[in-house]
Design a protein around this motif. Structure first.
Motif, short mmCIF file in Angstrom:
data_model
loop_
_atom_site.label_atom_id
_atom_site.label_comp_id
_atom_site.label_asym_id
_atom_site.label_seq_id
_atom_site.Cartn_x
_atom_site.Cartn_y
_atom_site.Cartn_z
N ASP A 20 56.10 -47.80 77.78
CA ASP A 20 56.02 -47.82 76.33
C ASP A 20 56.49 -49.19 75.85
O ASP A 20 57.67 -49.53 75.98
CB ASP A 20 56.89 -46.70 75.76
CG ASP A 20 56.64 -46.50 74.28
OD1 ASP A 20 56.03 -47.38 73.64
OD2 ASP A 20 57.05 -45.44 73.76
N ARG A 21 55.60 -49.96 75.29
CA ARG A 21 55.94 -51.33 74.88
C ARG A 21 56.33 -51.43 73.41
O ARG A 21 56.56 -52.52 72.90
CB ARG A 21 54.74 -52.25 75.15
CG ARG A 21 54.42 -52.34 76.62
CD ARG A 21 53.12 -53.06 76.89
NE ARG A 21 52.77 -52.93 78.29
CZ ARG A 21 53.22 -53.73 79.26
NH1 ARG A 21 54.01 -54.72 78.95
NH2 ARG A 21 52.89 -53.53 80.51
N ARG A 22 56.35 -50.30 72.76
CA ARG A 22 56.69 -50.36 71.34
C ARG A 22 58.15 -50.76 71.14
O ARG A 22 59.03 -50.35 71.90
CB ARG A 22 56.44 -49.00 70.69
CG ARG A 22 54.97 -48.67 70.55
CD ARG A 22 54.79 -47.24 70.12
NE ARG A 22 55.26 -46.32 71.16
CZ ARG A 22 55.18 -45.00 71.04
NH1 ARG A 22 54.69 -44.47 69.95
NH2 ARG A 22 55.62 -44.22 72.01
N ASP B 288 66.53 -50.16 72.22
CA ASP B 288 65.12 -50.51 72.44
C ASP B 288 64.83 -50.67 73.93
O ASP B 288 65.60 -51.30 74.66
CB ASP B 288 64.81 -51.81 71.69
CG ASP B 288 63.43 -52.32 72.01
OD1 ASP B 288 62.47 -51.54 71.86
OD2 ASP B 288 63.31 -53.49 72.43
N GLU B 289 63.73 -50.11 74.34
CA GLU B 289 63.36 -50.16 75.76
C GLU B 289 62.16 -51.06 76.01
O GLU B 289 61.56 -51.00 77.07
CB GLU B 289 63.02 -48.75 76.26
CG GLU B 289 64.23 -47.86 76.40
CD GLU B 289 63.86 -46.58 77.14
OE1 GLU B 289 63.19 -45.74 76.52
OE2 GLU B 289 64.20 -46.47 78.31
N ALA C 158 61.54 -50.64 69.18
CA ALA C 158 62.32 -49.83 68.22
C ALA C 158 63.25 -50.78 67.46
O ALA C 158 64.03 -51.51 68.06
CB ALA C 158 63.13 -48.79 68.98
#
Lengths: 803, 469
Positions: free
Chosen positions: B76-78, B41-42, B80
């Protein structure tokens, strides 16, 4: 009394035939048989029935005549006497067909001269009606009898002196009908018809040493009506040989505000030409600096053909004060090199003409029956005021404030509207300091063009009354179609949302008989002046979605309706319903794409570059190799975004502009793209973990969306935010809007600092949960809303926030 | 929430050029499976919180800072997520040089924090002590290359004979792919080989470097991948009377080319492969200038030197002259010349003497586009009192020059086009200034106790230099 106009066919059985005879012969004939005499009196045609006793008026008819000539109707026996018994009616003279005997000679009696003015019409509309003057006369046939009309408000007082024709001096009761044209030797009414400005008037008869008493009559204004005036005095297109005048006229007709025809000022023509060229597919230029105001053959052809006509003003409100009219002003987007370094307001001022609407007030006189009568000859050079009021803005049309999301567009806009003396009751249009034209109420004389630019009217300002005015045209010879009308150019701001209600009113201010005139017209104050009002005229900006480029087609909704609504709150009408939709391969060739990629990235081998209709990146992506999922996605981001997309978007924009503007010279070009084709990314292949998580299945890199010059928007379909928000955000950039929160930029002066729900922020749920990506549902903050309208929101006097 | 987050630190004592390398273990101690932010996750779910020794917060870094400091793409704040079964455990490692700047000198505590409000996750690791030290900087070797993506690689040399290698994206060099000690001893002359190819079939060539050095009459070339030793290395005897020049090149197949100095104002290009070192050609520069610069691409070797101005000569790989160009600069002397393989240009700084006021930035494009001139000369009005000690510049997309200038007075200035000089820092004798304008413009320099870091030049309003994160 007669009712209606006598018809000769009521009296004669055979068709009328006319012959020219002398005046003396006409009256001699009238002793024997009925005749109709048509004669000229002061340039107005009159026709009278003559018999030995009762001359009377027939009509101002379309008879052919020449001055000082008399025409006699061929004698014939009347077939009937429709008005037998009425005074002044012709009586049948027997049966002329049965006898050719001359009538008996009248018996002369000794009678004392008698002259009495029995009645004069209370009022009339000179030039359209006649003033009936009734009198009784005896024994003055052989003497001059003079009708004199005077005015206490005219120098010289005598405005008419007219010797009654012999036929009007026969003994008996007469009704003399006068058309109202004065024959004053000098003074304002010289050569003109009476008008209300010198009223009341007095009439008297004199002759044979008798002077009748004076009877007063008047001429009054009834009302005025507003209408859109013509661009030229003769309401015709100027001759094409007068190139500039012709071009200005055509540009005005087509909705580009070409300026006063023949009186270009304030660069109207230049700006209009450039805007026209910018909106014309053949004349469009990709670089704004390449435009000039040359009236070329192509431009002439386009104007002649009526290309690109704009529906710029419906005009309903001009004639109907209950209606609202929209006045459309182009919503410009920034040109190359202007974003972030230029002020929107000053650029727009330099490029856009303030709208120009020719207005005319048509003045009516009060007729004999009290109704309105169009009598341009009798209007006179009355002053007509041009007054504008500024209806308060209805803020309920704005998005409601949402304190939970820290969104306060309504509150901010209300606060800004109230700045610099703005008041819903007194005017809340954009103040001059903020790019509008509203000034302090004490210094605001209204949005009208002063001077002589709207021929034949001269508009002047009245600082005391805080309005402009012009006088009604009286030059019938030079401007016959403008006679009895007053006009002015309405020149509002270019600020969307600004609105105006206009009033034209008759004003007797400054006249020596002001008090009398006001009393006669029932004027007690400004509000009771004879006036005509328009409905609200509101400025709205317009732009359009021209082309949507599918690269590939978006599978979800493009939410154009929501985007339209967002801009609509700023009185900016974005037409999203007439756009074209094209695959990228329709607007870009493979060779062009290859040249762009080759020229701006490290991918120099054309054989390895292709225009893929489904992905922006047209080269093979590096394989995952030894990288784990996280590293690979990170490397992909750099490869796709930083080293490819970031390198080509500007040349790609230019090329697409070149290609698309040939057919769509204006409006937004929105390219909806995916960066690359979906990939399945393995977790850690180097260490034997080949699994693909859900997040890494069908993975497509999200790059960035961007709004560029020439109204081009690239919208990355992988953007997790709501589509309307992303595209509105980028279009906002096109309209010079700058970033707000979560963007790493410091543009606080461009936003309501208390608003945390602005479209121009990035989504980021860190500080405010409602800003979470995919959840954030923002609207333009109050400052953005005003900037979209055209306000200069960076001016120091504008409220910093909605608090 | 029955989760345990363990943190270990691989290099608790590190230099200011180095990224903190940590190991993480997340264990589900509960009875139910949990959907959690996965190791890949980023987003901002996993943060590393750095505290000063006294426990006061100093710095926070997470996936969002990593994205912001390595790419110009939107962040990208989503989150994972992946399911961690009961009793399950995830182990992973992270080099925090990719998450933020390396730590300045000092003692700190580091803590990992996993947060996912949507899943009700909030778990912290124990705090572990770390110490960063500044070993000083005696030399900096920088390579810009684009074998797959545009990158900047740095070799930091310290007094004590150690070196660190860092690799960044040239388009966004704030954080790095890695930043770690060179896995072998440093030598006095040590350079990074410049790839001569662009082969985007995979990312591997981007992360692969040859480090070429010379010591005690021998040449050594060591391959490293992502800063870690690769099995390949080569040794060769330096030909008699030759010295290693600070330029080396390598082909896609791994063949190395090194530049040696046979005499003043001359250079030799040697090919170096499994068969050993072989001379390709020798080139003697006219006038035997002591000061010259080399660069190369697949087709040619390029050299630039002072010759009454700036002279550029391109030679094929057999040493035949292909192109010779010269830009006269009367009365000016070259102070600095550098080759940029990605821009395909030499950049040089000329001035009229040690205390002279006339300066010029000169760009020599090897493959000028269209009608453009090969040379661009930009006079600089510096109005500086002190002597210019260091200089570096690049041009941005709009071809505006961005210049860093360090003076003998210990000051560091920044200048962009016609804008006024801006003082960035003072108080050091050496700054090792570096400008990167591959995308946005970034300026980098060494600062005592802070190490070497880039900052973005703010082209808009507000502070001139921006710090992300």
């Amino acid at each position: 009394m007669r009712s209606g106009r006598p018809n000769p066919s009521d009296y004669f059985s055979s068709p009328l035939e006319w012959r020219l005879i002398s005046r003396e012969d006409a009256f001699a004939e009238s002793r024997h048989r009925p005749v109709i005499v048509v004669y000229s009196n002061g340039g107005v045609r009159n026709a009278s029935w003559l018999d030995s006793h009762s001359p009377f008026y027939l009509s101002n008819g379309p008879y052919h005549y020449s001055a000082l000539s008399y025409f006699l109707y061929s004698p014939e026996v009347p077939k009937k006497d429709p008005s037998a018994g009425s005074p002044g009616k012709p009586k049948p003279k027997g049966d002329p067909g049965a006898s050719d005997e001359p009538p008996p000679e009248p018996v002369k009696e000794e009678v004392n001269p008698y002259l009495k003015l029995t009645k004069v019409d209370e009022r009339f509309a000179p030039g359209a009606e006649t003033l009936e003057i009734r009198y009784e006369i005896k024994a003055l046939q052989e003497k001059p009898v003079t009708l004199t009309i005077t005015s206490a408000h005219h120098k010289p007082a005598q405005v008419l002196k007219l010797e009654l024709p012999s036929g009007d001096k026969a003994d008996g009761k007469h009704a003399f009908n006068w058309d109202g044209k004065a024959n004053a030797a000098s003074g304002p009414l010289k050569g003109l018809y009476l008008n209300p400005l010198h009223a009341p008037y007095k009439a008297k008869l004199s002759g044979g040493g008798i002077e009748t008493e004076e009877k007063e009559f008047t001429v009054l204004y009834h009302s005025l009506e507003l209408r859109q005036g013509p661009w030229t005095t003769d309401e015709k297109e100027p001759d094409a040989s007068k190139t500039k005048d012709w071009a200005a006229y055509k540009l005005n007709e087509l909705g580009y505000f070409g300026g006063p025809v023949g009186h270009d000022t304030k660069d109207y023509l230049k700006k209009a030409i450039i805007r026209y060229k910018a909106n014309h597919r053949k004349l469009h230029r990709l670089k704004y600096s390449e435009y000039n105001d040359a009236i070329t053959g192509d431009l002439k052809d386009a104007l002649k053909a009526g290309d690109n006509r704009r529906d710029w003003f419906d005009g309903n409100a001009v004639g109907d004060k209950t209606a609202t009219s929209i006045l459309k002003v182009e919503a410009l987007t920034y040109e190359e090199g202007e974003f972030g370094v230029t002020n929107k307001t000053s650029k727009e001022k330099a490029r856009l003409n303030r709208p120009l609407i020719p207005l005319e007030a048509v003045l009516f006189l009060k007729g004999k029956a009290g109704g309105k009568v169009l009598a341009p000859d009798g209007v006179g050079p009355v002053r007509v005021n041009w007054r504008a009021t500024d209806p308060g803005e209805d803020l309920t049309q704005q998005w409601p404030d949402t304190p939970a999301d820290f969104g306060f567009p309504r509150k901010y806009i209300g606060k800004a509207l109230a700045t610099k003396g703005g008041d819903p009751a007194k005017g809340d249009n954009c103040h001059v300091d903020f790019g509008g034209i509203r000034r302090h109420p004490d210094a605001d004389i209204g949005p009208f063009f002063q001077g002589k630019s709207y021929v034949p009217y001269e508009v002047a300002g009245d600082k005391k009354q805080k309005l402009c005015f012009s006088k009604a045209c009286i030059d019938k010879d030079k401007y016959p179609l403008r006679l009895g009308k007053a006009g002015a150019f309405f020149r509002p701001s270019i600020i969307a949302g600004d609105d105006y209600a206009l009033r034209a009113e008759i004003d007797f201010t400054g006249l020596p008989n002001q008090g009398d005139l006001e009393k006669a017209h029932g004027v007690t104050d400004e509000k009771t002046r004879i006036a005509a009002d328009t409905g609200a005229i509101r400025i709205r900006r317009f732009n359009q979605l021209a082309v949507v480029v599918k690269w590939p087609a978006r599978t979800a909704s493009s939410e154009w309706d929501k985007i339209e609504e967002e801009f609509g709150k700023a009185y900016l009408d974005l037409d999203v319903k007439h756009s074209a939709s094209k695959p990228v391969t329709d607007v870009l060739t493979e060779a062009q794409y290859k040249a762009i990629v080759k020229g701006h990235t490290k991918h120099h081998n054309p054989a390895k570059i292709r225009l893929d209709p489904d992905s922006l990146v047209g080269v093979d992506l590096p394989v995952q190799g030894n990288l784990n999922a996280k590293q690979y996605k990170k490397a992909l981001r750099s490869f796709v975004n930083d080293n490819y997309w970031d390198k080509i978007y500007e040349p790609l924009r230019k090329r697409l502009s070149e290609n698309i503007r040939k057919d769509f010279p204006n409006g937004f070009i929105v390219i909806e793209f995916l960066a690359h084709k979906p990939l399945n990314i393995q977790k850690d292949p180097k260490n034997g973990d080949f699994t693909v998580s859900a997040a890494n299945t069908g993975f497509v890199t999200w790059t960035f969306s961007i709004g560029l010059s020439d109204s081009v928007v690239f919208a990355d379909q992988k953007d997790p935010d709501k589509v309307y928000y992303v595209v509105s955000h980028e279009m906002g950039h096109n309209f010079w809007l700058l970033h707000w929160e979560n963007t790493g930029e410091s543009n606080g002066s461009n936003h309501d600092r208390k608003d945390h729900d602005c479209v121009m922020s990035y989504s980021d749920g860190t500080a405010f949960p409602h800003q979470t990506p995919g959840v954030y549902t923002p609207h333009f903050c109050g400052k953005c809303n005003l900037k979209l309208r055209g306000w200069d929101i960076t001016h120091k006097g504008i409220p910093k926030d909605s608090g | 929430m029955s989760l345990r987050l363990d943190l270990s630190v691989e290099n608790p004592r590190l230099s200011v050029y180095e990224g903190l390398r940590v190991g993480l273990a997340l264990e589900n101690l509960g009875q139910a499976a949990q959907e959690l932010p996965e190791p890949d996750d980023e987003s901002g779910s996993l943060s590393f919180l750095i505290y000063r020794e006294d426990g006061t917060p100093f710095l926070a870094m997470n996936g969002l800072t990593s994205q912001a400091m390595t790419s110009t793409a939107r962040i990208d704040r989503r989150v994972a997520r992946e399911v961690l079964k009961p009793g399950g455990r995830w182990n992973w490692r992270a080099d925090l040089s990719g998450w933020h700047y390396p730590l300045p000198a000092g003692r700190y505590l580091v803590e990992a924090l996993l947060e996912d409000p949507a899943a009700g996750v909030h778990v912290r690791s124990p705090r572990l002590p770390v110490e960063a030290v500044d070993p000083g900087l005696t030399g900096l070797s920088v390579l810009r290359a684009n074998p797959v993506i545009d990158g900047l690689s740095f070799l930091f040399h310290a007094v004590e004979g150690t070196a660190w290698i860092r690799q960044c994206n040239a388009t966004r060099p704030l954080a790095a792919w890695y930043s770690r000690a060179l896995p072998f001893p440093s030598v006095p002359i040590q350079v990074l080989s410049q790839p001569l190819f662009f082969r985007p079939e995979s990312f591997d060539p981007f992360f692969r470097h040859w480090v070429v050095g010379s010591r005690d009459g021998r040449l050594e070339a060591r391959m490293i991948e992502s800063g870690e030793p690769a099995p390949t290395d080569m040794q060769a005897t330096l030909p008699p009377g030759r010295a290693l020049l600070p330029w080396a090149f390598h082909a896609f197949d791994g063949t190395l080319y090194v530049a040696l100095s046979p005499a003043l104002g001359a250079f030799e290009i040697h090919v170096w492969d499994a068969d050993g070192l072989r001379l390709l050609f020798r080139h003697d520069l006219p006038g035997r200038p002591a000061f010259f610069c080399l660069g190369a691409d697949e087709n040619a070797v390029h050299t630039a030197y002072e010759d009454g101005g700036l002279a550029c000569v391109s030679l094929d790989w057999a040493g035949r002259i292909l192109v010779r160009r010269r830009q006269p600069l009367r009365g000016l002397k070259a102070q600095w010349i550098e080759f940029d393989a990605v821009d395909g240009a030499f950049f040089a700084f000329f001035r009229d003497g040690d205390h002279g006021k006339t300066c010029a930035c000169v760009e020599a494009d090897l493959d000028p586009q269209g009608d453009a001139d090969a040379f661009t000369v930009r006079p600089l009005d510096l109005c500086l009192r002190g002597d210019v000690r260091e200089v570096h510049f690049r041009r941005d997309k709009r071809r505006r020059p961005h210049v860093l200038i360090a003076t003998a007075g210990g000051r560091l200035y920044y200048k962009c086009a016609a804008k006024a000089l801006m003082r960035l820092a003072d108080g050091q004798t050496a700054w090792y200034p570096r400008v990167s304008s591959a995308g946005r413009t970034h300026v980098g320099f060494y600062r005592k106790d802070m190490g070497f870091r880039f900052r973005e030049v703010n082209q808009g309003r507000g502070r001139r230099l921006k710090d992300p994160g």
